[in-house]
Scaffold this motif. Structure first.
Motif, PDB file in Angstrom:
ATOM      1  N   TYR A  93       0.837  -1.199   0.000  1.00  0.00           N
ATOM      2  CA  TYR A  93       0.000   0.000   0.000  1.00  0.00           C
ATOM      3  C   TYR A  93       0.874   1.252   0.000  1.00  0.00           C
ATOM      4  CZ  TYR A  93       1.050   0.116   5.063  1.00  0.00           C
ATOM      5  OH  TYR A  93       1.681   0.152   6.277  1.00  0.00           O
ATOM      6  N   PHE A  94       0.273   2.358  -0.351  1.00  0.00           N
ATOM      7  CA  PHE A  94       0.905   3.664  -0.258  1.00  0.00           C
ATOM      8  C   PHE A  94       0.271   4.427   0.898  1.00  0.00           C
ATOM      9  CE2 PHE A  94       1.599   2.614  -4.729  1.00  0.00           C
ATOM     10  CZ  PHE A  94       2.918   3.020  -4.931  1.00  0.00           C
ATOM     11  N   LEU A  95       1.093   5.182   1.621  1.00  0.00           N
ATOM     12  CA  LEU A  95       0.604   6.039   2.691  1.00  0.00           C
ATOM     13  C   LEU A  95       1.222   7.417   2.510  1.00  0.00           C
ATOM     14  CD1 LEU A  95      -1.088   6.024   5.357  1.00  0.00           C
ATOM     15  CD2 LEU A  95       1.069   5.611   6.564  1.00  0.00           C
ATOM     16  N   GLY A 157      -8.141  10.408  -5.077  1.00  0.00           N
ATOM     17  CA  GLY A 157      -7.976   9.065  -5.610  1.00  0.00           C
ATOM     18  C   GLY A 157      -7.429   8.099  -4.583  1.00  0.00           C
ATOM     19  N   ARG A 158      -7.700   8.381  -3.297  1.00  0.00           N
ATOM     20  CA  ARG A 158      -7.149   7.581  -2.211  1.00  0.00           C
ATOM     21  C   ARG A 158      -8.247   7.251  -1.201  1.00  0.00           C
ATOM     22  NH1 ARG A 158      -1.505  11.183  -1.756  1.00  0.00           N
ATOM     23  NH2 ARG A 158      -1.134  11.166  -3.998  1.00  0.00           N
ATOM     24  N   ARG A 159      -7.837   6.848  -0.008  1.00  0.00           N
ATOM     25  CA  ARG A 159      -8.778   6.445   1.041  1.00  0.00           C
ATOM     26  C   ARG A 159      -8.091   6.629   2.382  1.00  0.00           C
ATOM     27  NH1 ARG A 159      -6.387   1.821   2.706  1.00  0.00           N
ATOM     28  NH2 ARG A 159      -5.262   0.578   1.161  1.00  0.00           N
ATOM     29  N   LEU A 160      -8.832   6.480   3.463  1.00  0.00           N
ATOM     30  CA  LEU A 160      -8.206   6.480   4.781  1.00  0.00           C
ATOM     31  C   LEU A 160      -7.483   5.151   5.008  1.00  0.00           C
ATOM     32  CD1 LEU A 160     -10.915   8.078   7.114  1.00  0.00           C
ATOM     33  CD2 LEU A 160      -8.771   9.107   6.330  1.00  0.00           C
ATOM     34  N   PRO A 281     -10.000  19.584  17.606  1.00  0.00           N
ATOM     35  CA  PRO A 281      -8.858  20.394  17.167  1.00  0.00           C
ATOM     36  C   PRO A 281      -7.518  19.682  17.289  1.00  0.00           C
ATOM     37  CG  PRO A 281      -9.626  21.134  19.307  1.00  0.00           C
ATOM     38  CD  PRO A 281     -10.607  20.105  18.842  1.00  0.00           C
ATOM     39  N   ASN A 282      -7.501  18.485  17.873  1.00  0.00           N
ATOM     40  CA  ASN A 282      -6.256  17.716  17.951  1.00  0.00           C
ATOM     41  C   ASN A 282      -6.276  16.507  17.014  1.00  0.00           C
ATOM     42  OD1 ASN A 282      -8.127  16.178  19.347  1.00  0.00           O
ATOM     43  ND2 ASN A 282      -6.759  15.665  21.042  1.00  0.00           N
ATOM     44  N   GLN A 283      -7.225  16.467  16.088  1.00  0.00           N
ATOM     45  CA  GLN A 283      -7.328  15.346  15.135  1.00  0.00           C
ATOM     46  C   GLN A 283      -7.238  15.813  13.694  1.00  0.00           C
ATOM     47  OE1 GLN A 283     -10.677  12.745  15.499  1.00  0.00           O
ATOM     48  NE2 GLN A 283     -10.301  12.299  17.649  1.00  0.00           N
ATOM     49  N   GLY A 284      -6.449  15.075  12.912  1.00  0.00           N
ATOM     50  CA  GLY A 284      -6.357  15.296  11.477  1.00  0.00           C
ATOM     51  C   GLY A 284      -6.373  13.955  10.766  1.00  0.00           C
ATOM     52  N   PHE A 285      -5.671  13.857   9.647  1.00  0.00           N
ATOM     53  CA  PHE A 285      -5.648  12.593   8.909  1.00  0.00           C
ATOM     54  C   PHE A 285      -4.592  12.629   7.821  1.00  0.00           C
ATOM     55  CE2 PHE A 285      -8.367  15.373   6.486  1.00  0.00           C
ATOM     56  CZ  PHE A 285      -8.251  14.982   5.150  1.00  0.00           C
ATOM     57  N   ARG A 286      -4.284  11.467   7.288  1.00  0.00           N
ATOM     58  CA  ARG A 286      -3.531  11.319   6.050  1.00  0.00           C
ATOM     59  C   ARG A 286      -4.200  10.220   5.239  1.00  0.00           C
ATOM     60  NH1 ARG A 286       2.301  10.610   7.444  1.00  0.00           N
ATOM     61  NH2 ARG A 286       1.739  11.245   9.566  1.00  0.00           N
ATOM     62  N   CYS A 287      -3.905  10.137   3.967  1.00  0.00           N
ATOM     63  CA  CYS A 287      -4.588   9.196   3.068  1.00  0.00           C
ATOM     64  C   CYS A 287      -3.675   8.020   2.695  1.00  0.00           C
ATOM     65  CB  CYS A 287      -5.057   9.895   1.795  1.00  0.00           C
ATOM     66  SG  CYS A 287      -6.132  11.310   2.055  1.00  0.00           S
ATOM     67  N   ALA A 288      -4.305   6.979   2.190  1.00  0.00           N
ATOM     68  CA  ALA A 288      -3.589   5.785   1.734  1.00  0.00           C
ATOM     69  C   ALA A 288      -4.213   5.293   0.434  1.00  0.00           C
ATOM     70  CB  ALA A 288      -3.660   4.688   2.800  1.00  0.00           C
ATOM     71  N   ARG A 289      -3.576   4.363  -0.206  1.00  0.00           N
ATOM     72  CA  ARG A 289      -4.190   3.649  -1.333  1.00  0.00           C
ATOM     73  C   ARG A 289      -3.486   2.319  -1.506  1.00  0.00           C
ATOM     74  NH1 ARG A 289      -1.547   4.109  -6.491  1.00  0.00           N
ATOM     75  NH2 ARG A 289       0.236   5.533  -6.392  1.00  0.00           N
ATOM     76  N   THR A 290      -4.201   1.357  -2.028  1.00  0.00           N
ATOM     77  CA  THR A 290      -3.642   0.033  -2.260  1.00  0.00           C
ATOM     78  C   THR A 290      -2.682   0.081  -3.433  1.00  0.00           C
ATOM     79  OG1 THR A 290      -5.698  -0.939  -1.429  1.00  0.00           O
ATOM     80  CG2 THR A 290      -4.211  -2.384  -2.671  1.00  0.00           C
ATOM     81  N   ALA A 291      -1.509  -0.515  -3.282  1.00  0.00           N
ATOM     82  CA  ALA A 291      -0.522  -0.533  -4.361  1.00  0.00           C
ATOM     83  C   ALA A 291      -0.909  -1.584  -5.408  1.00  0.00           C
ATOM     84  CB  ALA A 291       0.862  -0.839  -3.808  1.00  0.00           C
ATOM     85  N   PRO A 292      -0.527  -1.356  -6.667  1.00  0.00           N
ATOM     86  CA  PRO A 292      -0.799  -2.353  -7.703  1.00  0.00           C
ATOM     87  C   PRO A 292      -0.166  -3.688  -7.370  1.00  0.00           C
ATOM     88  CG  PRO A 292      -0.087  -0.280  -8.669  1.00  0.00           C
ATOM     89  CD  PRO A 292       0.145  -0.164  -7.208  1.00  0.00           C
TER      90      PRO A 292
END
Length: 292
Positions: A93-95, A157-160, A281-292
């Motif tokens: 996966y990609f993060l 084009g990604r997901r959590l 206010p102390n929460q955010g996020f980053r995205c991921a996606r499944t690698a080929p």
């Protein structure tokens, strides 16, 4: 019969299906010649044949390992992370290298894809939501709900990420019943993270890590897996060792700049958000996606 066949061939020659209404997560969900743009298949890799793609450029890091690893711990010093259990390493996966910033999220709002998050003061602690706060463009966007975070990731084009993807990116195969091995930064927290700052920091201010080891800038790695902002995941908040359960809660990971408690400095520690509409206010996020 001949007339019917001629009409069918004529129709087939003129038929051009409109795949632009087809929903997608990434390019793999679109027919050949189409690209996933803002959650829809498009014949162009940008959002309009003659326009510039409004999506921010965000670096992502591939994690491609095999085997198994231990999630959680049997030690009493963490939070909601007992008992330890063995599970397979996530599929490649990609993060995202960094947490999503205020500037990144504003691009989605300006494109009329994402809803504007809550702004201003929050609660009685004097905490401030980062969106629209002066000088916070390169800080993690906070006070976004899980629904809003998912909308941004879909637009990209990604997901959590799942909890397993997040924890493996943070620890690799180092997670075990040894206290120091469960830290994102081997040995101790030190001054390696946005921690105990009573607020967030610009992303990528501190060192980067990859699978539980500090890495130099010329190697792939992640910033702020510990500290800066708690990060939302796609996983339900289940009691270990269950990986699936019926609940309206989901897991958040990583601690924040508002935190000073060593209990939440462990990469195995986890909190539960009660609803997809929750925001802090102390929460955010980053995205991921499944690698080929």
């Amino acid at each position: 019969m001949r007339r019917t066949l001629f009409a069918a061939l004529l129709f087939a020659g003129c038929y051009n299906p409109d795949y632009a209404s087809k929903s997608c997560i990434d390019d793999k969900g679109c027919p050949e010649g189409y690209f996933c743009v803002a959650g829809k298949c498009s014949p162009s890799s940008v959002s309009g044949d003659m326009s510039v793609d409004p999506r921010p450029i965000r670096s992502e890091v591939e994690v491609r390992e095999s085997g198994s690893f231990y999630m959680g711990t049997n030690l009493p010093d963490g939070l909601n992370d007992k008992p330890s259990f063995l599970r397979n390493v996530p599929a490649p996966y990609f993060l995202d290298e960094r947490e999503v910033t205020v500037a990144d999220y504003r691009a989605c709002v300006d494109a009329k894809v994402c809803d504007k998050p809550v702004t201003g003061a929050f609660g009685t602690q004097g905490w401030i939501c980062s969106y629209a706060a002066e000088g916070k463009d390169q800080h993690p966007v906070t006070c976004v709900s899980k629904t809003q975070a998912e909308a941004f990731c879909t637009w990209m084009g990604r997901r959590l990420p799942t909890e397993a993807e997040w924890e493996f990116a943070a620890l690799g195969k180092n997670g075990a019943d040894t206290i120091n091995q469960r830290l994102v930064f081997p040995g101790s927290l030190g001054n390696n993270a946005c921690w105990n700052q009573n607020g967030t920091c610009p992303v990528a201010t501190y060192v980067r890590t990859y699978l539980g080891q500090i890495v130099t800038g010329d190697k792939p790695g992640f910033y702020d897996l510990l500290g800066n902002a708690w990060e939302k995941t796609a996983s339900p908040f289940c009691l270990y060792p269950a990986e699936t359960c019926t609940t309206d809660k989901f897991s958040v990971r990583g601690g924040s700049g508002f935190d000073s408690d060593p209990q939440v400095s462990k990469a195995t520690s986890r909190l539960a958000d009660r609803d997809v509409k929750d925001y802090y206010p102390n929460q955010g996020f980053r995205c991921a996606r499944t690698a080929p």
